[in-house]
Write an enzyme that holds these catalytic residues in place. Sequence first.
Site, PDB file in Angstrom:
ATOM      1  CB  SER A 184      -1.080   0.131   1.295  1.00 27.46           C
ATOM      2  OG  SER A 184      -1.878   0.900   1.212  1.00 27.46           O
ATOM      3  CB  THR A 185       1.275   4.118   2.338  1.00 28.74           C
ATOM      4  OG1 THR A 185       0.121   4.103   2.782  1.00 28.74           O
ATOM      5  CG2 THR A 185       1.620   5.397   2.428  1.00 28.74           C
ATOM      6  CG  HIS A 211      -4.045  -0.996  -0.750  1.00 28.00           C
ATOM      7  ND1 HIS A 211      -3.658  -0.877   0.542  1.00 28.00           N
ATOM      8  CD2 HIS A 211      -4.544  -2.230  -0.994  1.00 28.00           C
ATOM      9  CE1 HIS A 211      -4.140  -2.050   1.290  1.00 28.00           C
ATOM     10  NE2 HIS A 211      -4.701  -2.842   0.291  1.00 28.00           N
ATOM     11  CG  MET A 304      -2.261   3.591   7.064  1.00 30.76           C
ATOM     12  SD  MET A 304      -2.801   5.327   6.799  1.00 30.76           S
ATOM     13  CE  MET A 304      -3.398   5.291   5.361  1.00 30.76           C
ATOM     14  CG  ASP A 307      -5.514  -5.347   2.721  1.00 28.19           C
ATOM     15  OD1 ASP A 307      -5.916  -6.704   3.119  1.00 28.19           O
ATOM     16  OD2 ASP A 307      -5.172  -5.102   1.635  1.00 28.19           O
TER      17      ASP A 307
END
Length: 367
Positions: A184-185, A211, A304, A307
Amino acid sequence: MGYSPPLGAPGSASGLQRGRAIRVLVVDDSLIVRAAFSRLVGAEADLELAAAVSTAEDALALLATERVDVILLDLEMPGMGGLGALPQMIERAREAKILVVSSLTADGAEQTVEALSLGAADTLQKPATGGFDQAYRERLLAKVRALGRRPLRRAAPAGQAAGSTPILRSPSRERAAIVAIGASTGGIHAIGQLFGALPTCLGVPILITQHLPASFIPAFAQQLREISGRPALPAADGMALLPDTILIAPGDAHLALAARPSGHVVRLDRRPAASGCMPSVDPMFASLADAFGAASLGVVLTGMGRDGSEGAQQIAQAGGTILAQNEATSAVWGMPGAIARAGLASAILHPRDIAGRIAAAVIARGA
């Protein structure tokens, strides 16, 4: 359903919990955007507005003397622009994290994905007229706080987890037959580092859930083709799993697998995931565990939230292997941190070192 990013970030404490406010620099040529972001930051006790400037040149001049923690960066500005200034900005800002505030046009997607590959930590759509509502403000603040959080431990050398050594699982004794990567991030930069160190020919399929909004996926696929030297495609229902081909979860569906007489194929799943993310890493990992069992190899990179934790648990229960990025090199140690704290990882490493473990798991027994 469209792309849904994680809003929660376990462990992403506010600046006040760190003893000082998170200093934010706003860089945007729109007076309206600068004013809106400045007011938002100024109203939060744990955030501090370092400055709001209209050009990348002004930002670089300020970064030469001022410390900031998070930079809200527009890419399309007069002069050198945000994208052109990004490498210098990362160098001058040192440990600051950059949040790209972008439109979701095709051109904007390509530029934003390039910025993320260069080291920007995250992206957020610039609000349309009337779109600067409470939900948008909460999402922006959550991202700023997650990025502004300072690591609890000092950076460790590449290939070594920072701080006290967590409990590690033994890797699978079976040769890995498939690799699935969740991020993600900060993930696009980490994925680039990983593929830059990965052998060109592994001989197994590679799945990725990053993401990202659906409009960003074609640009991300193109970038992966260039970085990895492999075919990289947005996943679609019924696609076959091919050796050394990368399939990427679209922004509006989870990437799962289905069994067919000819082998496993892609099955897109649009049901809500427990993590709240769309796409989510959990369904991909769970599907991997069901289809490949102990021959599954899952990788959790910077991001973040949590998940991937539930799906990683299923891979571990099936006898497969999970590798996680270390805190020292993560933009946000939420997703990999959750894996580490749960004792699910067989190794916690720099992305380049994870590439070596992947190669070892595919070519020989063990990771």
